[in-house]
Design a protein around this motif. Structure first.
Motif, PDB file in Angstrom:
ATOM      1  N   LEU A 324     -14.919  27.053   5.779  1.00 26.12           N
ATOM      2  CA  LEU A 324     -16.062  26.329   6.324  1.00 26.12           C
ATOM      3  C   LEU A 324     -15.605  25.085   7.087  1.00 26.12           C
ATOM      4  N   LEU A 325     -14.656  24.347   6.520  1.00 28.18           N
ATOM      5  CA  LEU A 325     -14.144  23.160   7.192  1.00 28.18           C
ATOM      6  C   LEU A 325     -13.445  23.531   8.502  1.00 28.18           C
ATOM      7  N   TYR A 326     -12.775  24.667   8.500  1.00 24.95           N
ATOM      8  CA  TYR A 326     -12.128  25.142   9.716  1.00 24.95           C
ATOM      9  C   TYR A 326     -13.167  25.407  10.810  1.00 24.95           C
ATOM     10  N   VAL A 327     -14.277  26.032  10.426  1.00 23.85           N
ATOM     11  CA  VAL A 327     -15.342  26.284  11.384  1.00 23.85           C
ATOM     12  C   VAL A 327     -15.917  24.968  11.905  1.00 23.85           C
ATOM     13  N   ALA A 328     -16.119  24.006  10.996  1.00 23.90           N
ATOM     14  CA  ALA A 328     -16.649  22.699  11.408  1.00 23.90           C
ATOM     15  C   ALA A 328     -15.694  21.998  12.366  1.00 23.90           C
ATOM     16  N   ALA A 329     -14.393  22.146  12.132  1.00 22.08           N
ATOM     17  CA  ALA A 329     -13.398  21.506  13.000  1.00 22.08           C
ATOM     18  C   ALA A 329     -13.384  22.109  14.395  1.00 22.08           C
ATOM     19  N   GLN A 330     -13.938  23.318  14.536  1.00 26.16           N
ATOM     20  CA  GLN A 330     -13.989  23.977  15.838  1.00 26.16           C
ATOM     21  C   GLN A 330     -15.236  23.609  16.629  1.00 26.16           C
ATOM     22  N   ALA A 333     -17.773  18.500  18.863  1.00 25.70           N
ATOM     23  CA  ALA A 333     -17.393  17.100  18.602  1.00 25.70           C
ATOM     24  C   ALA A 333     -17.114  16.936  17.107  1.00 25.70           C
ATOM     25  N   PRO A 334     -15.994  17.483  16.620  1.00 23.00           N
ATOM     26  CA  PRO A 334     -15.733  17.460  15.179  1.00 23.00           C
ATOM     27  C   PRO A 334     -15.595  16.065  14.592  1.00 23.00           C
ATOM     28  N   ASP A 335     -15.215  15.086  15.412  1.00 24.29           N
ATOM     29  CA  ASP A 335     -15.093  13.725  14.904  1.00 24.29           C
ATOM     30  C   ASP A 335     -16.443  13.009  14.859  1.00 24.29           C
ATOM     31  N   GLU A 336     -17.480  13.648  15.379  1.00 27.99           N
ATOM     32  CA  GLU A 336     -18.797  13.014  15.408  1.00 27.99           C
ATOM     33  C   GLU A 336     -19.687  13.600  14.313  1.00 27.99           C
ATOM     34  N   GLU A 337     -20.339  14.742  14.568  1.00 23.69           N
ATOM     35  CA  GLU A 337     -21.224  15.323  13.571  1.00 23.69           C
ATOM     36  C   GLU A 337     -21.439  16.792  13.864  1.00 23.69           C
ATOM     37  N   PHE A 338     -21.947  17.498  12.858  1.00 23.25           N
ATOM     38  CA  PHE A 338     -22.253  18.915  13.010  1.00 23.25           C
ATOM     39  C   PHE A 338     -23.417  19.241  12.078  1.00 23.25           C
ATOM     40  N   THR A 339     -24.063  20.366  12.330  1.00 18.19           N
ATOM     41  CA  THR A 339     -25.228  20.755  11.541  1.00 18.19           C
ATOM     42  C   THR A 339     -24.952  22.063  10.812  1.00 18.19           C
ATOM     43  N   VAL A 340     -25.812  22.358   9.856  1.00 13.84           N
ATOM     44  CA  VAL A 340     -25.719  23.627   9.132  1.00 13.84           C
ATOM     45  C   VAL A 340     -25.870  24.792  10.109  1.00 13.84           C
ATOM     46  N   GLN A 341     -26.834  24.666  11.008  1.00 13.39           N
ATOM     47  CA  GLN A 341     -27.082  25.748  11.964  1.00 13.39           C
ATOM     48  C   GLN A 341     -25.870  25.989  12.867  1.00 13.39           C
ATOM     49  N   GLU A 342     -25.211  24.913  13.292  1.00 14.34           N
ATOM     50  CA  GLU A 342     -24.034  25.067  14.148  1.00 14.34           C
ATOM     51  C   GLU A 342     -22.909  25.780  13.403  1.00 14.34           C
ATOM     52  N   ILE A 343     -22.716  25.435  12.131  1.00 12.26           N
ATOM     53  CA  ILE A 343     -21.660  26.089  11.362  1.00 12.26           C
ATOM     54  C   ILE A 343     -21.979  27.565  11.157  1.00 12.26           C
ATOM     55  N   ALA A 345     -23.782  29.545  13.097  1.00 13.92           N
ATOM     56  CA  ALA A 345     -23.593  30.251  14.361  1.00 13.92           C
ATOM     57  C   ALA A 345     -22.117  30.375  14.710  1.00 13.92           C
ATOM     58  N   ARG A 346     -21.377  29.305  14.519  1.00 17.38           N
ATOM     59  CA  ARG A 346     -19.954  29.315  14.870  1.00 17.38           C
ATOM     60  C   ARG A 346     -19.171  30.239  13.958  1.00 17.38           C
ATOM     61  N   SER A 347     -19.575  30.330  12.688  1.00 21.93           N
ATOM     62  CA  SER A 347     -18.843  31.191  11.747  1.00 21.93           C
ATOM     63  C   SER A 347     -18.967  32.663  12.131  1.00 21.93           C
ATOM     64  N   GLN A 348     -20.084  33.033  12.769  1.00 26.84           N
ATOM     65  CA  GLN A 348     -20.239  34.427  13.205  1.00 26.84           C
ATOM     66  C   GLN A 348     -19.238  34.766  14.301  1.00 26.84           C
ATOM     67  N   GLU A 349     -18.832  33.745  15.061  1.00 20.96           N
ATOM     68  CA  GLU A 349     -17.871  33.957  16.145  1.00 20.96           C
ATOM     69  C   GLU A 349     -16.434  33.936  15.648  1.00 20.96           C
ATOM     70  N   LEU A 350     -16.145  33.085  14.656  1.00 20.81           N
ATOM     71  CA  LEU A 350     -14.766  32.845  14.259  1.00 20.81           C
ATOM     72  C   LEU A 350     -14.319  33.669  13.056  1.00 20.81           C
ATOM     73  N   LEU A 351     -15.265  34.101  12.229  1.00 20.28           N
ATOM     74  CA  LEU A 351     -14.919  34.814  11.001  1.00 20.28           C
ATOM     75  C   LEU A 351     -15.514  36.211  11.011  1.00 20.28           C
ATOM     76  N   VAL A 360     -23.908  27.592   3.374  1.00 24.52           N
ATOM     77  CA  VAL A 360     -23.350  26.416   4.036  1.00 24.52           C
ATOM     78  C   VAL A 360     -23.870  25.145   3.370  1.00 24.52           C
ATOM     79  N   SER A 361     -25.169  25.087   3.123  1.00 26.06           N
ATOM     80  CA  SER A 361     -25.755  23.894   2.496  1.00 26.06           C
ATOM     81  C   SER A 361     -25.161  23.648   1.124  1.00 26.06           C
ATOM     82  N   GLN A 362     -24.997  24.710   0.361  1.00 24.28           N
ATOM     83  CA  GLN A 362     -24.424  24.575  -0.979  1.00 24.28           C
ATOM     84  C   GLN A 362     -22.985  24.080  -0.913  1.00 24.28           C
ATOM     85  N   MET A 363     -22.194  24.647  -0.020  1.00 25.59           N
ATOM     86  CA  MET A 363     -20.785  24.271   0.063  1.00 25.59           C
ATOM     87  C   MET A 363     -20.602  22.860   0.623  1.00 25.59           C
TER      88      MET A 363
END
Length: 408
Positions: A324-330, A333-343, A345-351, A360-363
């Protein structure tokens, strides 16, 4: 090239005072404004990511307050100190006794039961911890009633010597938390007691330093906390301030080593303006230059920083949390902020198997408990450790297949 031995002037470390404290003029101005209050309407929160210099800045506020006639007590708020309301009250009384023990109060003499005696004169005793604790124990009511009585007594004694203004400064205050399941509310206790005595004109101010989760916890405990505190968020240093933090220590100490412009630019870029990283990289670069080398070995220094600063935190998370952290880092703007929805959506592309929103919310909640992420007031998340995203991208590759199915 042999240089005269010279002590490395840079001091990275948790709360270690740097040789030169760059920036923070705006923060000092805000603190001076708070010190000028007649009635305490605003207390202070210093917040920011790890490595931005909260502990160092907190320590430099002490002499500024003392020069204006304020007394100062405080400590780190360890998790053990915040387990119960009682333990937090004892922590505050213990700190308070540091300044009150030089004052005396008049108490009636103790006469053994069953004996008659001639009238005795009252006894003067130092207002140390033992006396404060006796007052606390003998006061009827809740823990908040007992603690309030102790603080008001202390204020009366201090005011008699024109020293009634007192700051309670606590670092790592994000460790404070109410526990509904344990029926213990130490955070609410702190807010209730200080809001009450400040309303009565007692000039005892709170200065709390902690991670960005701190203010949210305060508001969750008591909604009026939003009106009790002035929040000062420490960010990264500007490029000019970063250059001062790099150059000033060697200039002021007459060091035989000088950093060239290319090295200074490299350190500014790689540190990202975070004071801890500046100190860490400069310390390593200084040792290299002192041996006659002419460039900053940034790759080697980065590997050492990964081991010394990031590895311990990274070791505390599970494989699935790392994904999950890997997805967030992708994110963009990983140094700024990210949302549950972005993670999601991005996880479907990367994993191969992405995350569900509930998973995601639980983790993210678990990662917040580890101090790796935090949730801001707008419901978005950010890394709680500076440059964590860079570390993840350097050191982690997500597996092609996830063994754990997402939990709904």
């Amino acid at each position: 090239m042999n240089l005269v031995p010279f002590t490395n002037p840079y001091r990275p470390g948790a709360g270690h005072m740097p040789p030169y404290l760059a920036g923070r003029a705006a923060e000092y101005d805000e603190f001076e404004r708070l010190l000028a209050q007649d009635d305490i309407l605003d207390n202070l929160i210093l917040t920011g990511l790890r490595g931005v210099g909260k502990t160092v800045l907190l320590e430099t506020l002490r002499p500024r307050a003392q020069r204006q006639g304020w007394l100062w007590v405080g400590a780190d708020l360890s998790e053990s100190a915040s387990v119960t309301e009682e333990s937090l009250a004892i922590r505050i009384i213990t700190d308070l006794a540091v300044v009150t023990s030089s004052f005396t109060v008049t108490t009636p003499p103790t006469v053994p039961t069953g004996f008659s005696a001639e009238p005795l004169q009252d006894v003067e005793v130092a207002l140390g911890y033992d006396v404060l604790k006796r007052v606390y124990d003998s006061t009827p009511g809740l823990v908040s009633d007992k603690l309030r009585t102790v603080l008001e007594l202390a204020h009366a004694c201090l005011s008699s010597a024109n020293q009634g203004r007192l700051i309670f400064a606590y670092d790592e205050a994000q460790n404070l938390a109410d526990g509904v399941t344990r029926d213990q509310f130490p955070l609410s206790l702190l807010l209730d007691v200080f809001q009450s005595i400040q309303r009565r004109g007692v000039p005892f101010m709170l200065v709390l330093a902690g991670l960005p989760t701190l203010f949210g916890k305060l508001v969750d405990a008591r909604t009026y906390a939003e009106r009790m505190f002035r929040v000062v968020t420490l960010g990264r240093l500007s490029e000019d301030e970063s250059r001062e933090a790099i150059v000033k220590p060697v200039e002021s100490a007459n060091c035989p080593v000088r950093l060239d412009e290319a090295s200074i630019s490299t350190i500014c870029r790689e540190s990202g303006g975070y004071p801890y990283f500046i100190q860490f990289i400069c310390r390593e670069a200084y040792d290299v230059f002192a041996q006659g080398r002419a460039r900053v070995p940034i790759d080697a220094i980065q590997r050492k920083l990964d081991t010394d600063f990031f590895a311990g935190r990274w070791a505390r998370v599970t494989d699935r949390q790392r994904q999950l952290l890997y997805v967030a880092a992708q994110s963009e703007a990983p140094d700024e902020e990210f949302t549950v929805q972005e993670i999601v959506a991005r996880s479907q592309e990367l994993l191969e198997k992405g995350f569900s929103p509930s998973h995601v919310s639980q983790m993210l909640g678990g990662l917040a408990d580890h101090g790796l992420v935090y949730k801001n007031r707008f419901g978005k998340y950010s890394f709680a450790v500076p440059h964590l995203g860079r570390f993840i991208l350097r050191n982690f590759t997500a597996p092609e297949v996830n063994s754990d199915p997402p939990r709904e």
